[in-house]
Scaffold this active site. Sequence first.
Site, PDB file in Angstrom:
ATOM      1  N   THR A   1       0.936  -1.212   0.038  1.00 29.09           N
ATOM      2  CA  THR A   1       0.074  -0.022   0.200  1.00 29.09           C
ATOM      3  C   THR A   1       0.868   1.202  -0.029  1.00 29.09           C
ATOM      4  O   THR A   1       2.137   1.269   0.003  1.00 29.09           O
ATOM      5  CB  THR A   1      -1.084   0.211   1.382  1.00 29.09           C
TER       6      THR A   1
ATOM      7  N   GLU B   1      13.511  -3.532  -0.611  1.00 27.29           N
ATOM      8  CA  GLU B   1      14.130  -3.123  -1.613  1.00 27.29           C
ATOM      9  C   GLU B   1      13.450  -2.507  -2.655  1.00 27.29           C
ATOM     10  O   GLU B   1      13.727  -1.496  -3.231  1.00 27.29           O
ATOM     11  CB  GLU B   1      14.539  -4.547  -2.305  1.00 27.29           C
TER      12      GLU B   1
ATOM     13  N   VAL C   1      12.982   1.725  -3.498  1.00 27.92           N
ATOM     14  CA  VAL C   1      13.888   2.557  -4.313  1.00 27.92           C
ATOM     15  C   VAL C   1      13.575   2.272  -5.704  1.00 27.92           C
ATOM     16  O   VAL C   1      13.409   3.259  -6.495  1.00 27.92           O
ATOM     17  CB  VAL C   1      15.356   2.592  -3.935  1.00 27.92           C
TER      18      VAL C   1
ATOM     19  N   LEU D   1      14.940  -3.711  -8.960  1.00 30.92           N
ATOM     20  CA  LEU D   1      16.243  -3.476  -9.262  1.00 30.92           C
ATOM     21  C   LEU D   1      16.932  -3.656  -7.761  1.00 30.92           C
ATOM     22  O   LEU D   1      16.404  -3.213  -6.972  1.00 30.92           O
ATOM     23  CB  LEU D   1      16.560  -2.084  -9.531  1.00 30.92           C
TER      24      LEU D   1
ATOM     25  N   GLY E   1       0.245   1.923 -14.605  1.00 32.89           N
ATOM     26  CA  GLY E   1       0.502   1.529 -13.222  1.00 32.89           C
ATOM     27  C   GLY E   1       1.967   1.940 -12.675  1.00 32.89           C
ATOM     28  O   GLY E   1       2.532   1.353 -11.784  1.00 32.89           O
TER      29      GLY E   1
ATOM     30  N   GLU F   1       2.375   6.471  -8.345  1.00 28.33           N
ATOM     31  CA  GLU F   1       1.430   6.125  -7.257  1.00 28.33           C
ATOM     32  C   GLU F   1       0.045   6.342  -7.829  1.00 28.33           C
ATOM     33  O   GLU F   1      -0.451   6.981  -8.543  1.00 28.33           O
ATOM     34  CB  GLU F   1       1.772   6.915  -6.130  1.00 28.33           C
TER      35      GLU F   1
ATOM     36  N   ASP G   1       8.126  11.320  -3.894  1.00 32.74           N
ATOM     37  CA  ASP G   1       8.886  10.012  -3.842  1.00 32.74           C
ATOM     38  C   ASP G   1       9.880  10.025  -4.132  1.00 32.74           C
ATOM     39  O   ASP G   1      10.733   9.078  -3.444  1.00 32.74           O
ATOM     40  CB  ASP G   1       8.069   9.367  -5.218  1.00 32.74           C
TER      41      ASP G   1
ATOM     42  N   LYS H   1      13.185   8.295  -1.626  1.00 26.68           N
ATOM     43  CA  LYS H   1      14.153   7.199  -2.198  1.00 26.68           C
ATOM     44  C   LYS H   1      15.601   7.547  -2.117  1.00 26.68           C
ATOM     45  O   LYS H   1      16.297   6.800  -1.454  1.00 26.68           O
ATOM     46  CB  LYS H   1      13.927   7.002  -3.542  1.00 26.68           C
TER      47      LYS H   1
ATOM     48  N   GLY I   1       6.513  -0.419 -12.642  1.00 28.66           N
ATOM     49  CA  GLY I   1       5.530  -1.223 -13.142  1.00 28.66           C
ATOM     50  C   GLY I   1       5.137  -2.256 -12.413  1.00 28.66           C
ATOM     51  O   GLY I   1       5.816  -2.593 -11.241  1.00 28.66           O
TER      52      GLY I   1
END
Length: 813
Positions: free
Chosen positions: A553, A604, A607, A611, A662, A665, A676, A680, A795
């Site tokens: 979420t 993970e 960020v 990846l 997608g 957010e 955002d 990160k 994605g």
Amino acid sequence: MEVLKFGGSSVGSSKRIHQVVEILDRYSKHGKVVCVVSAVGGITDKLLKAGQLALEKNESFAAEFDEIRKIHLSLVSELIPNANDYVLEYLEEELSYLKNLLDGIYLINELTPKTSDKLTSFGELLSSFIITEVAKHRGIDAVRKNSQELIVTNSNFTKAEVNYLVTNKNIRDYFKTAHQLTVLPGFVAKSNLGEITTLGRGGSDFTASIVAAALQVKKLEIWTDVSGMYTANPKLVKQAVPIEVLSYQEAMELSHFGAKVLFPPTVQPALDLEIPILIKNTLKPEDKGTLIKTHSNSTSGSVSGITSVDHIALLTLQGNGMVGIPGFSKRLFEVLALEKINVIFITQASSEHSICFGISEGDADLAVTSVNACFEYEISTRKIRPVEVEKNLSIIALVGDRMKNHQGISGKMFSALGKNNVNVRAIAQGASEKNISAVILENDVKKALNALHESFFEVKTKQLNVFITGVGNVGHRLLSQIEQQRKFLKNELRINLRVMGISNSRKMYFDEEGIDLGNWKDHLEQGEQASLDGFLEKATQLNKRNSIFVDITASEAVSQMYSSYLKRSISVVACNKIACSSEFHNYKTLKNLSKKYNASFLFETNVGAGLPIIDTLSNLVASGDKVTSIQAVLSGSLNFVFNNFDSSTKFHDVVKEAQKEGFTEPDPRIDLSGVDVARKILILARESGYEMNLEDIENDSFLTKANLESDTVDDFYESLSEDEEHFQKLFSAAIANNSQLKYVAEFDKGKAKVGLKEIPQGHPFYNLEGKDNIVMFYSHRYPEQPIIVKGAGAGADVTASGLFADIIRVSNK
């Protein structure tokens, strides 16, 4: 001569009695057979209940009798169609005796132990008669012999003691000329005065053991409703398997600690003569079962089984006045013995400051009163404290002959319990090293047994139990990936991954055996009303080992629940960035809770979606390197927007497309405002070892004042249309400078900033395509040529993959 015993569960219905007779028919074709049978399943309890009702002047005892009568007559009707008059007359006669006995109890208002033995004896007498007649009906050369004519006891009613000298002679004399099949009622006997007695708990096993020992048979077979003794209770541990061979001592240890297949005292006659005992399953006669003999001769592993006993109270007597004073232990256990309180578990501190012992919870109050009374003087003079009592406990135990001198067993046991937040209240291990026992909370038994079974018997297979909140776009993809990979995980990685709970903003659904992922949407719709506290409570209540909470979420309220999960040793996997970018104190608290409660906290996907950015950074830090600078494009959504925005498109339309795919957010303002990306780079700075907060990051926004001040998402999109000229100017300026627009995050010398930049040709960021992210780590070891991580950074599929990877990473902790 073969001796077989069938318990109440084996003769609980016409179908099961038919299976028993099939087995007896097969055995009797190869030699003479003695069959000892218990009462029909549940009948002994019904007899005792009827007797108690009659004693209480409750006329419903007659209804209980009618039920007993109906059960036995129905069995005859189903098993012996058109039974002859003798069979029915005998049954009716015996049932009439039973009714008269109950009437007598009702009239005289008395139920003595002697009368109780007479009452309960009807169960075995009736079942043995029916089974014999069914065998005859099948053409077997069968006869019933009343055990009361063979086994002689004293007059200690309800638990009579056997006169072996007379009993053994009776048995040997009778079986000198035996029929092909002899059926004996278990449990019943007669005193040397001719009074009806019973052999107490496990009496039918006792009868079979007495007969086997008297006849010195090669083995005693005990048939029940399970395929032997299991590595753990199969009702609590689905992966438990039958143990092929056990030593007598291992079997007795397992039986004492909850494996109810055997009651040790009842098989003592067979053990004394070292007669092997084979436990078989009436329902699955082809299964090997468990062979119990002098030595197991097994090399399969150090631990033979794991077992438990519930409803334990732990009492502690302690005080400085006990140190160096002889006699405390003697007085303590003497008073318990006088009150007939059985001590199950004992441990004492080497300092002699305390003695801790476990007893049945039902005896706890009496034990406290008695012990405090015994040590009244010492308590009044404060030499010792009053007895402390803890209830709602259980004992779990590892059992195995091969544990002796096998290093690391205790460590492995307590490590498995500790990893799953199972608190150990007391520990006991005898010098024989064949049993390690621990007292734990009763609520933790199932989790503890499964964790230990996984460690000692399932070798490389590890079970992960996952609870997912936020099953929207990314959650849907994650569930699909889990369903697709479950077989691979089990076969190749030895991981059994089960989704135990799912939730969206409206509903939540749980399944203790694992949710059917092919039909999860329907299950969720039929679930209960969702709540954050309810989800936590259910995950806690299920109390599964290796539990993982997955947050998919963007909710601050959900992120505030992480500490509660970690404190319960439930690992947390999150793509929600709020927790790790909140106040530094909160971030550190979560990291510390993860260490304290041995629960992973993995993020993970905070960020770079799937990846391995944080993983790469963590490896650098762990190896002793120091990150000095970070340059990155960390927003796949913004990179997608600026890669698809030009003079022929509208900024509003490109942002809409990014949201539809997608890549943003649910609220695109979080991405476009730079918040955002700021979160990160903050997380990367913190993971690099720097103490920073969100307000320390400089955010140079490219949005207009109207964009930033919009109240809703719709208002925001409307403002983007109105300010199209502003965005076109940004694009034109970049083209004029032969550059690409990229939203860049930078960290250098303890300071961080984010903002839109014109990236010239030749720069590593210039050709960054689509929704890709890129991160460049400069460090003491990589001062000029940075470590570069590059790939899709947004994605649903790649984010789900990142979450999946973190879930699998938990299995390696």
